[in-house]
Design a protein around this motif. Structure first.
Motif, short mmCIF file in Angstrom:
data_model
loop_
_atom_site.label_atom_id
_atom_site.label_comp_id
_atom_site.label_asym_id
_atom_site.label_seq_id
_atom_site.Cartn_x
_atom_site.Cartn_y
_atom_site.Cartn_z
N ASP A 27 -20.36 24.39 49.36
CA ASP A 27 -21.07 25.22 48.40
C ASP A 27 -20.69 26.69 48.57
N LEU A 28 -21.37 27.56 47.82
CA LEU A 28 -21.00 28.98 47.81
C LEU A 28 -21.27 29.68 49.13
N GLY A 278 -31.60 24.42 42.13
CA GLY A 278 -30.28 25.03 42.21
C GLY A 278 -30.33 26.32 43.00
N TYR A 280 -28.65 30.66 43.13
CA TYR A 280 -27.88 31.76 42.56
C TYR A 280 -26.84 32.26 43.55
N LYS A 281 -25.78 32.82 43.02
CA LYS A 281 -24.78 33.51 43.81
C LYS A 281 -24.46 34.82 43.10
N LYS A 292 -24.11 33.88 39.18
CA LYS A 292 -23.87 32.54 38.67
C LYS A 292 -24.96 31.64 39.24
N TYR A 293 -25.33 30.63 38.46
CA TYR A 293 -26.34 29.67 38.90
C TYR A 293 -25.68 28.30 38.99
N SER A 294 -25.95 27.58 40.09
CA SER A 294 -25.36 26.26 40.30
C SER A 294 -26.45 25.24 40.59
N THR A 320 -22.03 24.80 37.26
CA THR A 320 -22.15 26.23 37.56
C THR A 320 -22.05 26.99 36.24
N THR A 321 -22.97 27.87 36.00
CA THR A 321 -22.96 28.63 34.75
C THR A 321 -21.80 29.62 34.73
#
Length: 344
Positions: A27-28, A278, A280-281, A292-294, A320-321
């Protein structure tokens, strides 16, 4: 990461993972997740109900300095549907029951692929499993050994036949069904003895996309009927969704504002951007701060048809948006929301 059944150790490379039913994601925040099909290559299976796998995990920048952990994974799974399809990030898989049904007076032929395979099956060498791929009016026959060399996974258990493939193999075709692209492999797997031929339909189809976004929603659309797989009337169907591989009940879905909408042709899962399951990053793109939201979505769809009886398809779908520009707000001495913290 390694798996080791019966004293043998296998390094889980990307090729081995897609062929054998493993998925490793990061993941991020560089957290690693390992997922395994209950029918993966190294699983010890008891009566097609109990599944055990031992994995060896190395954590470190190199093998010399790495810490090593051994973990045994176990689960129970039953009953099986007559046909089960599993769509992972890096592979698609189909398993079908291989019991011989009784002959009935009103039997129906499933599809034209059955008649197309008979010349190959009749002339094939006895005593070995083979697979025939049906490709745009053509056919391609391989032994299981040859298919393994092409990165397919083909195996059998006490009661099931399995075919697994990475996406976009040479034998896969992309088919649009109600605007959603599917990766489709039409195949028949057979075994010949001198006195009989056992033929099993091992076709598989998985969605390649279907995701769209509004200002505040993620919308994931898949066909309600996967027409490359369904050749007879569907009597009833049922759909569930989940996150992070866990199926959610209707109460939890309502509390989190998750919905599943159905019409005659499509299923649409709607999830609010920013939902609790989810994350956020934050990042900077071309000098612009944003987020971005995943979220990792999961779909389970069951249906009954005349040809197979009960069918099940499970789809893992990380989303992921696109980049969402945000005003940068700094408040001295105050706690910052998670999604506004700087993440490298």
């Amino acid at each position: 990461m390694k798996t080791y059944p019966a004293g043998k150790i296998y390094l889980v490379t990307p090729r081995f993972a897609s062929q054998c039913g493993y998925t490793i994601t990061v993941d991020l925040w560089n957290n690693v997740e390992f997922r395994a099909s209950v029918l993966s290559c190294c699983v010890h299976i008891v009566n097609d109900e109990q599944f055990n796998l031992t994995v060896q995990i190395h954590v470190g920048t190199n093998r010399i300095m790495a810490s090593t952990y051994v973990q045994t994974l176990s689960c129970m799974y039953s009953p099986w549907a007559a046909r089960e399809i599993f769509c992972e990030e890096n592979y698609m898989q189909v398993s079908v029951q291989r019991k011989i049904p009784p002959i009935e007076d009103d039997y129906a032929q499933d599809s034209q692929d059955w008649s197309l395979i008979l010349p190959e099956a009749s002339s094939a060498e006895s005593g070995i499993w083979q697979v025939v791929f049906h490709i745009s009016g053509d056919k391609r026959t391989m032994t299981v050994k040859e298919a393994h060399q092409m990165n397919y996974g083909i195996n059998s258990t006490m009661s099931r036949i399995l075919l697994r493939a990475p996406y976009h193999t040479n034998e896969a075709q992309t088919v649009l069904v109600h605007g959603v692209p599917l990766s489709v492999i039409r195949s028949s797997t057979f075994y010949k003895q001198h006195w009989m031929i056992l033929v099993v339909d091992t076709a598989v189809a998985c969605p390649l996309d279907g995701t769209s976004f509004t200002d505040d929603l993620i919308i994931w659309t898949v066909p309600r009927i996967f027409t490359p797989l369904v050749t007879s009337a569907v009597h009833q169907d049922n759909t569930s969704m989940g996150v992070n591989g866990i199926k959610l009940n209707s109460t939890t879905m309502g509390e989190r504002n998750y919905t599943i909408d159905k019409n005659d042709t499509a299923l649409a899962i709607r999830v609010p951007i920013g939902a609790q399951d989810g994350y956020y990053k934050s990042l900077v793109v071309d000098g612009q701060y944003g987020i971005k939201y995943s979220i990792n979505l999961f779909l389970e769809h069951l249906w009954e048809d005349e040809a197979w009886g009960l069918n099940k398809i499970n789809v893992i779908h990380p989303v992921t948006t696109p980049f969402i520009p945000q005003p940068l707000v700094l408040i001295d001495g105050m706690y910052m929301p998670t999604f506004l913290r700087w993440q490298n």
